[in-house]
Scaffold this motif. Structure first.
Motif, PDB file in Angstrom:
ATOM      1  N   ARG A 109       0.816  -1.222   0.000  1.00  0.00           N
ATOM      2  CA  ARG A 109       0.000   0.000   0.000  1.00  0.00           C
ATOM      3  C   ARG A 109       0.849   1.270   0.000  1.00  0.00           C
ATOM      4  O   ARG A 109       2.044   1.228   0.275  1.00  0.00           O
ATOM      5  N   GLY A 110       0.186   2.396  -0.303  1.00  0.00           N
ATOM      6  CA  GLY A 110       0.857   3.688  -0.227  1.00  0.00           C
ATOM      7  C   GLY A 110       1.557   4.101  -1.501  1.00  0.00           C
ATOM      8  O   GLY A 110       2.273   5.094  -1.530  1.00  0.00           O
ATOM      9  N   ARG A 111       1.332   3.375  -2.596  1.00  0.00           N
ATOM     10  CA  ARG A 111       1.985   3.688  -3.882  1.00  0.00           C
ATOM     11  C   ARG A 111       0.974   3.834  -5.007  1.00  0.00           C
ATOM     12  O   ARG A 111       1.341   3.811  -6.169  1.00  0.00           O
ATOM     13  N   GLY A 112      -0.291   3.898  -4.650  1.00  0.00           N
ATOM     14  CA  GLY A 112      -1.315   4.072  -5.686  1.00  0.00           C
ATOM     15  C   GLY A 112      -1.554   2.849  -6.543  1.00  0.00           C
ATOM     16  O   GLY A 112      -2.140   2.932  -7.625  1.00  0.00           O
ATOM     17  N   ALA A 113      -1.119   1.674  -6.086  1.00  0.00           N
ATOM     18  CA  ALA A 113      -1.232   0.471  -6.927  1.00  0.00           C
ATOM     19  C   ALA A 113      -2.683   0.055  -7.169  1.00  0.00           C
ATOM     20  O   ALA A 113      -3.008  -0.467  -8.237  1.00  0.00           O
ATOM     21  N   TRP A 141     -15.519   6.276   5.661  1.00  0.00           N
ATOM     22  CA  TRP A 141     -14.255   6.512   6.373  1.00  0.00           C
ATOM     23  C   TRP A 141     -13.038   6.117   5.565  1.00  0.00           C
ATOM     24  O   TRP A 141     -11.908   6.462   5.930  1.00  0.00           O
ATOM     25  N   ASN A 142     -13.249   5.373   4.473  1.00  0.00           N
ATOM     26  CA  ASN A 142     -12.148   4.716   3.770  1.00  0.00           C
ATOM     27  C   ASN A 142     -11.512   5.657   2.747  1.00  0.00           C
ATOM     28  O   ASN A 142     -11.665   5.498   1.530  1.00  0.00           O
ATOM     29  N   THR A 143     -10.756   6.656   3.274  1.00  0.00           N
ATOM     30  CA  THR A 143     -10.226   7.720   2.416  1.00  0.00           C
ATOM     31  C   THR A 143      -9.361   7.174   1.284  1.00  0.00           C
ATOM     32  O   THR A 143      -9.463   7.646   0.149  1.00  0.00           O
ATOM     33  N   LEU A 146     -11.698   5.851  -1.319  1.00  0.00           N
ATOM     34  CA  LEU A 146     -12.441   6.941  -1.979  1.00  0.00           C
ATOM     35  C   LEU A 146     -11.543   7.622  -3.000  1.00  0.00           C
ATOM     36  O   LEU A 146     -11.946   7.901  -4.139  1.00  0.00           O
ATOM     37  N   ARG A 147     -10.283   7.884  -2.608  1.00  0.00           N
ATOM     38  CA  ARG A 147      -9.326   8.545  -3.507  1.00  0.00           C
ATOM     39  C   ARG A 147      -9.002   7.636  -4.699  1.00  0.00           C
ATOM     40  O   ARG A 147      -8.875   8.100  -5.823  1.00  0.00           O
ATOM     41  N   THR A 148      -8.855   6.336  -4.418  1.00  0.00           N
ATOM     42  CA  THR A 148      -8.568   5.374  -5.497  1.00  0.00           C
ATOM     43  C   THR A 148      -9.678   5.423  -6.549  1.00  0.00           C
ATOM     44  O   THR A 148      -9.410   5.483  -7.751  1.00  0.00           O
TER      45      THR A 148
HETATM   46  C1  COA Z   1      -8.027   0.980  -0.357  1.00  0.00           C
HETATM   47  C2  COA Z   1      -6.692   0.447  -0.799  1.00  0.00           C
HETATM   48  C3  COA Z   1      -6.892  -0.596  -1.893  1.00  0.00           C
HETATM   49  C4  COA Z   1      -5.856   1.612  -1.361  1.00  0.00           C
HETATM   50  O1  COA Z   1      -4.557   1.158  -1.598  1.00  0.00           O
HETATM   51  P1  COA Z   1      -3.391   2.086  -2.251  1.00  0.00           P
HETATM   52  O2  COA Z   1      -3.445   2.001  -3.730  1.00  0.00           O
HETATM   53  O3  COA Z   1      -2.120   1.678  -1.616  1.00  0.00           O
HETATM   54  O4  COA Z   1      -3.815   3.552  -1.831  1.00  0.00           O
HETATM   55  P2  COA Z   1      -2.818   4.725  -1.395  1.00  0.00           P
HETATM   56  O5  COA Z   1      -2.344   4.519   0.002  1.00  0.00           O
HETATM   57  O6  COA Z   1      -1.791   4.879  -2.468  1.00  0.00           O
HETATM   58  O7  COA Z   1      -3.831   5.955  -1.333  1.00  0.00           O
HETATM   59  C5  COA Z   1      -4.587   6.388  -2.463  1.00  0.00           C
HETATM   60  C6  COA Z   1      -4.803   7.887  -2.317  1.00  0.00           C
HETATM   61  O8  COA Z   1      -5.492   8.141  -1.080  1.00  0.00           O
HETATM   62  C7  COA Z   1      -4.738   9.041  -0.284  1.00  0.00           C
HETATM   63  N1  COA Z   1      -4.909   8.642   1.113  1.00  0.00           N
HETATM   64  C8  COA Z   1      -4.690   7.426   1.661  1.00  0.00           C
HETATM   65  N2  COA Z   1      -4.975   7.441   2.968  1.00  0.00           N
HETATM   66  C9  COA Z   1      -5.361   8.701   3.255  1.00  0.00           C
HETATM   67  C10 COA Z   1      -5.794   9.357   4.434  1.00  0.00           C
HETATM   68  N3  COA Z   1      -5.897   8.710   5.608  1.00  0.00           N
HETATM   69  N4  COA Z   1      -6.148  10.667   4.360  1.00  0.00           N
HETATM   70  C11 COA Z   1      -6.064  11.327   3.185  1.00  0.00           C
HETATM   71  N5  COA Z   1      -5.682  10.765   2.022  1.00  0.00           N
HETATM   72  C12 COA Z   1      -5.326   9.463   2.066  1.00  0.00           C
HETATM   73  C13 COA Z   1      -3.309   8.873  -0.754  1.00  0.00           C
HETATM   74  O9  COA Z   1      -2.547  10.051  -0.475  1.00  0.00           O
HETATM   75  C14 COA Z   1      -3.523   8.699  -2.234  1.00  0.00           C
HETATM   76  O10 COA Z   1      -3.818   9.966  -2.786  1.00  0.00           O
HETATM   77  P3  COA Z   1      -3.374  10.391  -4.255  1.00  0.00           P
HETATM   78  O11 COA Z   1      -4.174   9.528  -5.193  1.00  0.00           O
HETATM   79  O12 COA Z   1      -3.756  11.813  -4.340  1.00  0.00           O
HETATM   80  O13 COA Z   1      -1.899  10.142  -4.346  1.00  0.00           O
HETATM   81  C15 COA Z   1      -5.920  -0.220   0.393  1.00  0.00           C
HETATM   82  O14 COA Z   1      -5.795   0.716   1.440  1.00  0.00           O
HETATM   83  C16 COA Z   1      -6.596  -1.469   0.923  1.00  0.00           C
HETATM   84  O15 COA Z   1      -6.383  -2.564   0.399  1.00  0.00           O
HETATM   85  N6  COA Z   1      -7.431  -1.352   1.985  1.00  0.00           N
HETATM   86  C17 COA Z   1      -8.120  -2.471   2.582  1.00  0.00           C
HETATM   87  C18 COA Z   1      -9.193  -3.018   1.658  1.00  0.00           C
HETATM   88  C19 COA Z   1     -10.113  -1.936   1.160  1.00  0.00           C
HETATM   89  O16 COA Z   1     -10.468  -1.015   1.884  1.00  0.00           O
HETATM   90  N7  COA Z   1     -10.542  -2.082  -0.107  1.00  0.00           N
HETATM   91  C20 COA Z   1     -11.478  -1.143  -0.719  1.00  0.00           C
HETATM   92  C21 COA Z   1     -12.858  -1.454  -0.293  1.00  0.00           C
HETATM   93  S1  COA Z   1     -14.019  -0.314  -1.012  1.00  0.00           S
END
Ligand code: COA
Length: 179
Positions: A109-113, A141-143, A146-148
């Motif tokens: 996580r944390g790389r936009g994958a 709550w799942n920021t 939501l951003r993804t």
């Molecule tokens: C949701 C999930 C898939 C995202 O994984 P990821 O690709 O690593 O997401 P990132 O950490 O790169 O974050 C994506 C964006 O959200 C932003 N973000 C992440 N956490 C944040 C927070 N707490 N507050 C504000 N922004 C946040 C990041 O800065 C990034 O922003 P950008 O697109 O502007 O660069 C991962 O957290 C996950 O597997 N979660 C558990 C399962 C889940 O929730 N699945 C989705 C169900 S709907």
């Protein structure tokens, strides 16, 4: 259009790719099973066990064989399986929407994958399968999720009260509509 009954391989941004589940993907499944949230919103078995993992893999392969969905494993540029993106088509004929969903192993996580995977599957669904309408659901709550969704062109539609049971509790979810 007749939907395929086999998993394709998709290329994605930054050297990522997507493919169907393989028996060798059990380490990914083990990591996902240890996450506090993934097992609550998926059929990933927790706690992890060999027998439950085998049943999980069979279930994924079957989904494509019977035409209800396409469960993709996301593979990073080094060839490591790091997460999952699903395209679910079971409700397409009835509701007119296919749905998408995704998760990453905590270590990836944390790389936009997730967005990389979601954009590739969304493009494939629209351009290769001709699916016009896509949706996904995210808890408020799942920021990161939501951003993804938003970074992948999905736009917020409405809040659906008690949309899904998560850990035995009905949870509200934002419905997003795909690009
Ligand atoms: C949701 C999930 C898939 C995202 O994984 P990821 O690709 O690593 O997401 P990132 O950490 O790169 O974050 C994506 C964006 O959200 C932003 N973000 C992440 N956490 C944040 C927070 N707490 N507050 C504000 N922004 C946040 C990041 O800065 C990034 O922003 P950008 O697109 O502007 O660069 C991962 O957290 C996950 O597997 N979660 C558990 C399962 C889940 O929730 N699945 C989705 C169900 S709907």
């Amino acid at each position: 259009m007749e939907l395929p009954r086999e998993m394709p391989e998709l290329t994605a941004e930054r050297g990522y790719r997507l493919r169907g589940w393989r028996e060798a993907d059990t380490e990914l499944l083990r990591e996902a099973a240890a996450d506090p949230y993934i097992p609550l919103i998926t059929t990933v078995p927790a706690p992890y066990g060999e027998a439950a993992a085998a049943v999980f893999l069979e279930r994924q392969w079957r989904r494509t064989e019977i035409g209800t969905g396409y469960p993709f494993v996301l593979v990073d540029p080094e060839g490591r399986p790091v997460g999952h993106v699903g395209l679910w088509v079971a409700d397409l004929a009835l509701r007119g929407y296919a749905s998408t969903g995704y998760w990453l192993a905590p270590s990836a996580r944390g790389r936009g994958a997730a967005g990389i995977g979601l954009r590739a599957v969304t493009r494939w669904a629209r351009e290769e399968l001709g699916i016009a309408r896509l949706e996904l659901h995210v808890e408020p709550w799942n920021t990161a999720s939501l951003r993804t969704a938003e970074r992948s062109g999905y736009r917020r539609a409405e809040l659906r009260p008690a949309h899904q049971q998560v850990g035995g509790e009905p949870r509200d979810m934002w419905r997003y509509v795909g690009p």
